[in-house]
Design an enzyme around this catalytic site. Structure first.
Site, short mmCIF file in Angstrom:
data_model
loop_
_atom_site.label_atom_id
_atom_site.label_comp_id
_atom_site.label_asym_id
_atom_site.label_seq_id
_atom_site.Cartn_x
_atom_site.Cartn_y
_atom_site.Cartn_z
N CYS A 182 5.90 -6.70 7.04
CA CYS A 182 6.89 -6.16 7.98
C CYS A 182 7.25 -7.24 9.00
CB CYS A 182 6.32 -4.94 8.70
SG CYS A 182 7.52 -4.10 9.75
N GLU A 229 0.83 -1.20 0.00
CA GLU A 229 0.00 0.00 0.00
C GLU A 229 0.86 1.25 0.00
OE1 GLU A 229 -4.11 -1.48 2.08
OE2 GLU A 229 -2.37 -1.23 3.33
N CYS A 266 3.33 8.47 1.06
CA CYS A 266 3.89 7.59 2.09
C CYS A 266 4.14 6.23 1.43
CB CYS A 266 2.88 7.49 3.23
SG CYS A 266 3.35 6.31 4.49
N HIS A 317 8.23 6.14 20.85
CA HIS A 317 6.98 5.69 21.48
C HIS A 317 7.04 5.54 23.00
CE1 HIS A 317 5.72 5.59 17.45
NE2 HIS A 317 6.09 4.37 17.15
N1 SAH Z 1 9.15 0.82 10.41
C1 SAH Z 1 9.18 2.26 10.39
C2 SAH Z 1 8.07 2.88 9.56
C3 SAH Z 1 6.72 2.38 9.89
S1 SAH Z 1 5.27 3.22 10.24
C4 SAH Z 1 9.13 2.78 11.81
O1 SAH Z 1 8.96 1.98 12.72
O2 SAH Z 1 9.32 3.98 12.00
C5 SAH Z 1 5.43 4.87 10.54
C6 SAH Z 1 5.01 5.29 11.95
O3 SAH Z 1 3.66 4.93 12.27
C7 SAH Z 1 5.88 4.66 13.02
O4 SAH Z 1 6.24 5.65 13.95
C8 SAH Z 1 4.94 3.67 13.64
O5 SAH Z 1 5.33 3.30 14.92
C9 SAH Z 1 3.63 4.44 13.59
N2 SAH Z 1 2.43 3.63 13.80
C10 SAH Z 1 2.30 2.29 13.70
N3 SAH Z 1 1.04 1.92 13.99
C11 SAH Z 1 0.35 3.05 14.26
C12 SAH Z 1 -1.00 3.33 14.59
N4 SAH Z 1 -1.89 2.36 14.67
N5 SAH Z 1 -1.36 4.60 14.79
C13 SAH Z 1 -0.46 5.61 14.65
N6 SAH Z 1 0.83 5.41 14.33
C14 SAH Z 1 1.24 4.14 14.14
#
Ligand code: SAH
Length: 343
Positions: A117, A97, A110, A219
């Site tokens: 993953c 996606e 994006c 996080h």
């Molecule tokens: N693997 C990379 C990119 C992935 S996603 C990373 O970990 O940074 C991009 C961002 O979205 C990351 O910060 C991830 O932790 C966050 N993310 C994942 N699930 C989410 C959700 N349900 N709501 C909001 N952000 C989320």
């Protein structure tokens, strides 16, 4: 060899030098290389048949010699806020996606960096898919190419925040950045790589010259909490990631962004803000981006109602903190909602 079909070279991967060499081999004048380049990258035409200022014989040779297959759009959904989610079938197989996010004069794509993953972050939908395979560099940047030339949508920024972990697919990430800058002509300043925190990869990025941005998905700055959210964190000490980020800031004279998904009752308290402040102490130069949680079906996490209050706390601690509101959540196009479920 009889019965063995050798894969054709991929048209997207050739550099200007490769094109010149190929034209030379075909006994064509070298300016033909520039003509093909123009068609491909400035006009968005990849089918040799349509490169009308090339001789028919050359078009035929191109057609026979190269694979110019593109991602196939399987589904597109549009959010009330204008965000679009695209589901592609990749030329080498696998579905990924891509999300297009319009926001005043900014149009962000994006991109996914892997099919699925491997990280399995507890709050993310993509993690539940597991890793199917790596994407090649051109499969990453073709997502942007297709948005721009096949869907005709404007693109000003690209974030590596779709499916996958870009630093676990480092070579392709660098190839994609190269493709976006040297082929699609984007400024690297408008590209943001987001990582779960792979120290070796961060150090390698620190030595790169392209001025892209780096975001780290923190996080929680409290190690045991972070481990609960991100299983990989149990194997990589947070301090080691921090050191790599410091190296990054120092070598590149830049700031990094810390992504922080605010989860109700999990990481939105006072002790969390204080831990964050300790994490951000110099020599690390970082700003915090608080992310609104996008709910994922079947997961029990909830968005925190303390977004503003938490930000205030961080500001009082002397940090720089911004809020990233969710986009496209009604079509599951938000961060962490990419799980190839069509809505
Ligand atoms: N693997 C990379 C990119 C992935 S996603 C990373 O970990 O940074 C991009 C961002 O979205 C990351 O910060 C991830 O932790 C966050 N993310 C994942 N699930 C989410 C959700 N349900 N709501 C909001 N952000 C989320």
């Amino acid at each position: 060899m009889v019965g063995v079909e050798t894969a054709k070279p991929v048209l997207w991967e050739l550099s200007p030098g490769d094109w010149e060499k190929w034209m030379h081999q075909m006994e064509e004048p070298s300016y033909r290389a520039q003509q093909v380049w123009q068609w491909l990258w400035h006009r968005g035409v990849a089918s040799p048949q349509l490169m009308t200022d090339l001789p028919v014989s050359l078009r035929r040779k191109l057609e026979e010699s190269f694979d110019h297959s593109e991602p196939t759009l399987l589904h597109m959904s549009e959010s009330r806020d204008g965000t679009r989610k695209l589901l592609w079938l990749m030329p080498k197989g696998g579905q990924v996606e891509t999300v297009w996010i319009p926001h005043s004069q900014r149009y962000t794509v994006c991109v996914s960096s892997q099919v699925g993953c491997s990280l399995n972050c507890r709050f993310c939908a993509t993690g539940q898919l597991g890793l199917e395979r790596q994407l090649t560099g051109y499969e990453i940047f073709l997502q942007v190419y297709a948005v721009k030339y096949r869907l005709g949508l404007p693109v000003t920024h690209v974030v590596f925040m779709g499916m996958g972990e870009p630093l676990l697919n480092y070579t392709s990430l660098i190839e994609a950045i190269e493709g976006l800058t040297t082929r699609l002509g984007m400024s690297a300043r408008r590209l943001t790589v987001s990582t779960v925190g792979i120290p070796k990869g961060i150090r390698r990025l620190a030595d790169r010259k392209e001025p892209f941005e780096l975001a780290f998905s923190l996080h929680s700055a409290i190690p045991h909490k972070r481990q609960m959210l991100i299983p990989l964190a149990a194997h990589i000490p947070l301090e080691e990631i921090r050191e790599a980020l410091v190296t990054y800031c120092q070598k590149r004279m830049e700031w990094v962004t810390l992504e922080y998904v605010l989860l109700k009752g999990v990481n939105d308290g006072r002790e969390d803000a204080q831990a964050l402040r300790r994490f951000v102490a110099p020599p690390l130069r970082a700003k915090v981006n608080l992310i609104e949680y996008n709910p994922v079906p079947g997961l029990s996490f909830e968005p925190s109602p303390r977004m503003e209050a938490f930000r205030e706390e961080l500001l009082r601690e002397g940090l720089i903190a911004t809020i990233r509101r969710s986009r496209g959540a009604d079509i599951s196009a938000g961060c962490g909602q990419l799980a190839r479920h069509i809505r």
